[in-house]
Enzyme design. Structure first.
Site, PDB file in Angstrom:
ATOM      1  N   GLU A 140     -29.149  28.048  17.461  1.00 15.79           N
ATOM      2  CA  GLU A 140     -28.687  27.821  16.306  1.00 15.79           C
ATOM      3  C   GLU A 140     -26.901  27.767  16.380  1.00 15.79           C
ATOM      4  O   GLU A 140     -26.604  27.145  15.779  1.00 15.79           O
ATOM      5  CB  GLU A 140     -28.741  29.594  15.529  1.00 15.79           C
ATOM      6  N   ASP A 184     -32.262  31.829  19.102  1.00 11.46           N
ATOM      7  CA  ASP A 184     -31.183  32.213  17.935  1.00 11.46           C
ATOM      8  C   ASP A 184     -30.305  33.649  17.985  1.00 11.46           C
ATOM      9  O   ASP A 184     -31.168  34.987  18.761  1.00 11.46           O
ATOM     10  CB  ASP A 184     -32.114  32.882  16.544  1.00 11.46           C
ATOM     11  N   ILE A 224     -28.392  36.003  17.008  1.00 10.35           N
ATOM     12  CA  ILE A 224     -28.283  36.783  16.486  1.00 10.35           C
ATOM     13  C   ILE A 224     -29.038  36.708  15.077  1.00 10.35           C
ATOM     14  O   ILE A 224     -29.028  35.769  13.887  1.00 10.35           O
ATOM     15  CB  ILE A 224     -27.057  37.641  15.784  1.00 10.35           C
ATOM     16  N   ASP A 225     -30.095  37.125  14.527  1.00 10.36           N
ATOM     17  CA  ASP A 225     -31.427  36.548  14.203  1.00 10.36           C
ATOM     18  C   ASP A 225     -31.208  37.710  12.748  1.00 10.36           C
ATOM     19  O   ASP A 225     -31.358  39.167  13.306  1.00 10.36           O
ATOM     20  CB  ASP A 225     -33.316  36.839  14.318  1.00 10.36           C
ATOM     21  N   THR A 254     -28.046  37.979  10.825  1.00 15.06           N
ATOM     22  CA  THR A 254     -26.056  38.338  11.240  1.00 15.06           C
ATOM     23  C   THR A 254     -25.890  38.788   9.675  1.00 15.06           C
ATOM     24  O   THR A 254     -24.857  39.552  10.149  1.00 15.06           O
ATOM     25  CB  THR A 254     -25.228  36.750  10.883  1.00 15.06           C
ATOM     26  N   ASP A 256     -35.237  30.371  14.118  1.00 15.69           N
ATOM     27  CA  ASP A 256     -36.417  31.571  13.912  1.00 15.69           C
ATOM     28  C   ASP A 256     -37.271  32.039  13.931  1.00 15.69           C
ATOM     29  O   ASP A 256     -38.012  33.006  13.807  1.00 15.69           O
ATOM     30  CB  ASP A 256     -36.028  30.918  12.181  1.00 15.69           C
TER      31      ASP A 256
END
Length: 286
Positions: free
Chosen positions: A78, A105, A107-108, A110, A233
């Site tokens: 990402e 990702d 940190i999905d 944030t 995601d």
């Protein structure tokens, strides 16, 4: 024939899944150690789409760990993509034909991380010739690791997962999100919430699409939908649901591929009813 099925998962004695698990766990623990200690918050696509140096550091760590084992593989993360739906779609197309593609990702969730709300995750998937074959989602807050391999099932805490048993939307706990795209995806999602809220047991909006998908896979949620997501995601969570006996399509009911941005993932039993509810309210995002 058995060898053909197993071949995508192991190359040169190195297990793709083991690398994904170890990488997600290391990144997740580092992220957790940075909770409350990040120095800057930058806006990406909108004021609701945020990034910190922890996102960037996590992606760098994940890329380095994966590339150490598989230097010839392709990587889609990402934080390496310009903000906005068009850039995301183009970034996927640029690597779409790669034999092996890691989709990450870092940190999905944030926004949750920034606020100290303990619902965020690391999502790592591996696609082989365009099909997701490994999916790992790690929740550092709960130390929960969700793992799936194509054709081999899905697991959490080492236990095989299965989707929930609800057969009617009225008995279902459904989740969705509030997209960063305030002009296109958000109004569509809000229309869906308005249409579905009276028809379901309840709706949850917890802020991590990857974890929502993992929760569908392990039976904590009956289903999830959201408009305007990206491949990073969805990819790992989609495989988790499929390997747990559930169903994943786009919001029009077409089969899931890496290109899908408007997603429905359910236990399968309420899938058609949920999809029809979105279609009837003009909330499919198409």
């Amino acid at each position: 024939m058995i060898n053909e099925v197993q071949e995508p998962y192991v190359v040169g004695g190195k297990s793709f899944t083991a690398v994904a698990i170890n990488t997600a766990a290391k990144a997740g623990q580092w992220i957790k150690s940075r909770l409350g200690a990040h120095n800057s918050v930058d806006m990406k696509y909108s004021s609701h789409d945020l990034v910190t140096e922890v996102d960037k550091g996590s992606e760098k760590m994940i890329r380095n760990l994966i590339m150490t084992h598989f230097p010839n593989h392709s990587f889609l993360g990402e934080e390496g993509v310009e903000p906005g739906p068009a850039a995301s779609a183009q970034a996927l197309q640029n690597v779409r034909d790669a034999e092996y593609l890691w989709i990450v990702d870092p940190i999905d969730g944030t926004t949750n991380f920034i606020h100290g709300f303990p619902f965020y995750s690391v999502s790592i998937a591996l696609a082989y010739q365009g099909e997701v074959v490994v999916g790992v989602i790690y929740d550092p807050s709960r130390d929960e690791l969700f793992v799936a391999e194509k054709g081999k099932g899905a697991y959490v805490h080492g236990q095989k997962m299965s989707v929930s048993a609800e057969s009617k939307l009225s008995d279902s706990l459904i989740a969705t999100g509030l997209p960063a795209d305030r002009l296109g995806a958000l109004p569509a999602n809000l229309s869906g919430i308005q249409a579905l809220a009276p028809k379901v047991r309840n709706i949850r909006v917890a802020g991590s699409a990857a974890l929502h998908l993992a929760y569908v896979a392990c039976g904590r949620l009956t289903g999830f939908w959201e408009i305007g997501l990206n491949s990073w995601d969805i990819a790992a969570g989609a495989l988790l649901i499929q390997e747990s006996g559930g169903q994943v399509t786009d919001t029009e009911g077409k089969p899931y591929t890496l290109d899908v941005r408007n997603i429905i993932g359910t236990n399968g039993r309420v899938h058609q009813e949920l999809q029809q509810g979105l279609a009837d309210s003009g909330a499919t995002g198409f």
